[in-house]
Scaffold this motif. Structure first.
Motif, PDB file in Angstrom:
ATOM      1  N   SER A   1       0.827  -1.208   0.000  1.00 14.76           N
ATOM      2  CA  SER A   1       0.000   0.000   0.000  1.00 14.76           C
ATOM      3  C   SER A   1       0.863   1.261   0.000  1.00 14.76           C
ATOM      4  O   SER A   1       0.561   2.238  -0.698  1.00 14.76           O
ATOM      5  N   TRP A   2       1.937   1.217   0.780  1.00 16.48           N
ATOM      6  CA  TRP A   2       2.819   2.388   0.870  1.00 16.48           C
ATOM      7  C   TRP A   2       3.433   2.714  -0.491  1.00 16.48           C
ATOM      8  O   TRP A   2       3.322   3.841  -0.996  1.00 16.48           O
ATOM      9  N   SER A   3       4.081   1.726  -1.113  1.00 14.31           N
ATOM     10  CA  SER A   3       4.739   1.982  -2.398  1.00 14.31           C
ATOM     11  C   SER A   3       3.715   2.279  -3.482  1.00 14.31           C
ATOM     12  O   SER A   3       3.954   3.121  -4.361  1.00 14.31           O
TER      13      SER A   3
ATOM     14  N   ALA B   1      -6.006   3.098  12.213  1.00 14.12           N
ATOM     15  CA  ALA B   1      -7.113   4.053  12.311  1.00 14.12           C
ATOM     16  C   ALA B   1      -6.668   5.451  11.890  1.00 14.12           C
ATOM     17  O   ALA B   1      -7.374   6.145  11.141  1.00 14.12           O
ATOM     18  N   VAL B   2      -5.487   5.876  12.353  1.00 12.15           N
ATOM     19  CA  VAL B   2      -4.988   7.213  12.002  1.00 12.15           C
ATOM     20  C   VAL B   2      -4.710   7.293  10.507  1.00 12.15           C
ATOM     21  O   VAL B   2      -5.054   8.286   9.841  1.00 12.15           O
ATOM     22  N   GLN B   3      -4.084   6.259   9.954  1.00 10.55           N
ATOM     23  CA  GLN B   3      -3.785   6.293   8.533  1.00 10.55           C
ATOM     24  C   GLN B   3      -5.061   6.293   7.686  1.00 10.55           C
ATOM     25  O   GLN B   3      -5.162   7.027   6.695  1.00 10.55           O
ATOM     26  N   MET B   4      -6.032   5.489   8.071  1.00 13.11           N
ATOM     27  CA  MET B   4      -7.295   5.458   7.320  1.00 13.11           C
ATOM     28  C   MET B   4      -8.006   6.805   7.383  1.00 13.11           C
ATOM     29  O   MET B   4      -8.586   7.258   6.389  1.00 13.11           O
ATOM     30  N   LEU B   5      -7.945   7.464   8.545  1.00 14.18           N
ATOM     31  CA  LEU B   5      -8.499   8.816   8.656  1.00 14.18           C
ATOM     32  C   LEU B   5      -7.768   9.759   7.702  1.00 14.18           C
ATOM     33  O   LEU B   5      -8.379  10.610   7.050  1.00 14.18           O
ATOM     34  N   GLY B   6      -6.442   9.594   7.611  1.00 13.87           N
ATOM     35  CA  GLY B   6      -5.656  10.414   6.692  1.00 13.87           C
ATOM     36  C   GLY B   6      -6.030  10.168   5.238  1.00 13.87           C
ATOM     37  O   GLY B   6      -6.100  11.113   4.431  1.00 13.87           O
TER      38      GLY B   6
ATOM     39  N   GLY C   1       3.522  -3.407  -4.892  1.00 10.32           N
ATOM     40  CA  GLY C   1       2.618  -2.269  -4.710  1.00 10.32           C
ATOM     41  C   GLY C   1       2.424  -1.414  -5.949  1.00 10.32           C
ATOM     42  O   GLY C   1       1.281  -1.206  -6.392  1.00 10.32           O
ATOM     43  N   PRO C   2       3.502  -0.899  -6.550  1.00 10.88           N
ATOM     44  CA  PRO C   2       3.326  -0.078  -7.756  1.00 10.88           C
ATOM     45  C   PRO C   2       2.699  -0.842  -8.911  1.00 10.88           C
ATOM     46  O   PRO C   2       1.966  -0.253  -9.710  1.00 10.88           O
TER      47      PRO C   2
ATOM     48  N   LEU D   1      -6.783   5.181  -3.552  1.00  9.29           N
ATOM     49  CA  LEU D   1      -7.004   5.402  -2.125  1.00  9.29           C
ATOM     50  C   LEU D   1      -8.067   4.451  -1.575  1.00  9.29           C
ATOM     51  O   LEU D   1      -7.946   3.953  -0.449  1.00  9.29           O
ATOM     52  N   LEU D   2      -9.110   4.191  -2.350  1.00  6.36           N
ATOM     53  CA  LEU D   2     -10.130   3.239  -1.912  1.00  6.36           C
ATOM     54  C   LEU D   2      -9.567   1.827  -1.816  1.00  6.36           C
ATOM     55  O   LEU D   2      -9.936   1.057  -0.914  1.00  6.36           O
ATOM     56  N   THR D   3      -8.672   1.484  -2.738  1.00  5.72           N
ATOM     57  CA  THR D   3      -8.002   0.181  -2.670  1.00  5.72           C
ATOM     58  C   THR D   3      -7.189   0.064  -1.388  1.00  5.72           C
ATOM     59  O   THR D   3      -7.230  -0.962  -0.698  1.00  5.72           O
ATOM     60  N   GLU D   4      -6.459   1.140  -1.060  1.00  3.75           N
ATOM     61  CA  GLU D   4      -5.664   1.117   0.168  1.00  3.75           C
ATOM     62  C   GLU D   4      -6.567   1.055   1.396  1.00  3.75           C
ATOM     63  O   GLU D   4      -6.252   0.345   2.367  1.00  3.75           O
TER      64      GLU D   4
END
Length: 481
Positions: free
Chosen positions: A287-289, A346-351, A420-421, A447-450
């Motif tokens: 997800s990050w890459s 939770a914090v990342q999903m909020l972001g 990821g890419p 973003l929805l995939t992540e």
């Protein structure tokens, strides 16, 4: 650790040289992102092929990583470190001179292999040559490298492409490696001691080859399938994944039974904590890459930001990541590993949700200032997840097998960085085509995939945490009975 006596010592200068060599391969994960739009224009390639430029580096890195660690143990860590830096330099030169996508892909794969030779020698040399306070301090610096290199890579890449010194353009993000590699090679022979094990450790060549085939059979269809409408050739490659997974498992079990050190030790893979750690790696690092790949294209090609402005847009993410890394030990001490991980999710999903809303509101004029809230949340959440990754994955691994466990999780991590890419790039390219070139919609799809992947990690984390609590209660219940 079977090393020669007396114990060699690593000076502060030697540590700086080691960490400089370590910094290069990690920076190359992020520095190329801000050059993708320029590469696309020069080499006339689509987003799918740009995803492959990022992916082949990560896959080559991952496949060679564990084997490179064994080679360093057997033939000398300083020697393998030097060979890795030299290979990385040659590959960087080839990347910088590439005139076609195929040359660039081949050079990136070679660059990934060189990076794999460098990275394991760094940690092993620190472990062997330093002890006590020096060892703890060196590990602290080593651990902060990822956050620092992330910011350096994004910002430096943007500045180099925008500056266009000598007309080099995107090629400068690769050519900048040459003087740094030359300096490391000149200094390493006098500052880094040579270390190796007394008894050679076998290298799992068959496991490495099967893992490489498995990764390619997964990578190529996922990257090219969405835009090529899944031709039979890609379906056949994807169909090979399950048989190769079975074959890899059988080979590794046979290696273990014969007393040979397997690439992915089955005994460790049977531990619930290690399996959960592998899932964290697969979801988090892919997800990050993938996010970095999609956002770089969105900001540059979609919104028209210069590479420098696009790179600077990630500064708040990197700073928040660094701050989160410093805070994680306190949170783990208070909450525990899994609750801290879930808090990070939770914090990342909020972001991610905040970023979607922000892009909707400011499009087509995103920039450093209006992206700060969302990217800071994403970076902070990522830091909590990444910091808990090894803590959870190695929590039940015996001390005698810590090296093997670390190598196995690192291999999954690097494969995920490479995939990821390819995965996100395939989705991004498909939505871009279906929406007649809407980068905003393509970014929303990424973003929805992540978000979906992070939701899966949350569910699995909750189930794992409940299982842990059940185990803790079991001795008490048995005593009561």
């Amino acid at each position: 650790m079977n090393t020669s006596s007396p114990r060699p010592h690593l000076s502060a200068t030697g540590l700086a040289v080691l960490l400089t060599g370590q910094l290069l391969p990690i920076i190359d994960f992020s520095i190329v992102n801000v050059a993708l739009a320029s590469i696309s224009q020069t080499l006339k390639v689509t987003q799918t092929w740009l995803g492959m430029v990022v992916a082949v580096y990560g896959v080559a890195f991952a496949v060679c990583l564990a084997m490179a660690g064994r080679l360093g143990d057997n033939f000398g860590r300083r020697r393998l470190f030097g060979i890795g830096v030299a290979v990385f330099a040659v590959a960087s030169l080839l990347c910088g001179l590439a005139t076609s996508i195929w040359v660039l892909l081949a050079a990136r794969a070679l660059q990934g292999a060189g990076a794999a030779l460098v990275v394991p020698q760094t940690l092993a040399t620190i472990h062997v040559c330093l002890h006590g306070r020096e060892h703890s301090r060196a590990l602290g610096i080593y651990g902060s490298i990822s956050g620092i290199s992330f910011v350096v890579g994004q910002v430096l890449g943007g500045l180099l492409v925008t500056a266009n010194w000598g007309g080099a353009g995107w090629r400068a993000v690769f050519l900048i490696n040459l003087p740094i590699c030359a300096g490391v090679l000149l200094l390493m022979w006098r500052t880094i001691p040579e270390t190796r094990v007394e008894k050679a450790i076998s290298v799992d060549v068959s496991g490495t080859v099967i893992l490489a085939l498995l990764t390619l059979c997964l990578l190529i269809p996922l990257a090219l399938g969405p835009t090529m409408h899944w031709p039979i050739q890609l379906d056949m490659l994807l169909a090979c994944v399950v048989p190769l997974m079975w074959l890899l498992r059988r080979v590794e079990i046979n290696q273990e039974r014969r007393g040979v050190s397997p690439l992915l030790p089955p005994a460790l893979a049977r531990l619930p904590s290690t399996r959960f750690g592998a899932l964290i790696a697969a979801i988090m690092f892919s997800s990050w890459s993938g996010f970095m790949f999609a956002s770089a294209l969105t900001l540059q090609t979609g919104a028209g930001l210069s590479p420098a402005k696009a790179g600077n847009s990630y500064v708040s993410l990197g700073i928040a990541f660094f701050a989160g890394s410093l805070l994680t030990p306190r949170l783990v001490a208070r909450l525990g590993n899994v609750p801290t991980l879930l808090s990070g999710c939770a914090v990342q999903m909020l972001g991610l949700v905040t970023l979607m809303a922000t892009l909707d509101y400011v499009w087509p004029h995103p920039g450093l200032v209006n992206l700060i809230p969302a990217t800071a949340l994403i970076g902070f959440g990522q830091a909590l997840i990444v910091s808990c990754f090894y803590r959870i994955g190695l929590s039940d691994v015996p001390a005698s097998q810590a090296g093997a466990g670390s190598a196995m999780l690192a291999t999954v991590q690097q494969v995920s960085f490479g995939l990821g890419p390819a995965v996100f790039g395939g989705i991004f390219s498909y939505i871009l085509r279906e929406t007649s070139g809407s980068y905003l919609h393509a970014m929303h799809a990424a973003l929805l995939t992540e978000l979906a992947l992070m939701s899966l990690l949350c569910v699995r984390g909750i189930l794992y945490h409940r299982w842990q609590q059940t185990l803790k209660c079991a001795p008490y219940n048995a005593a009561q009975q």
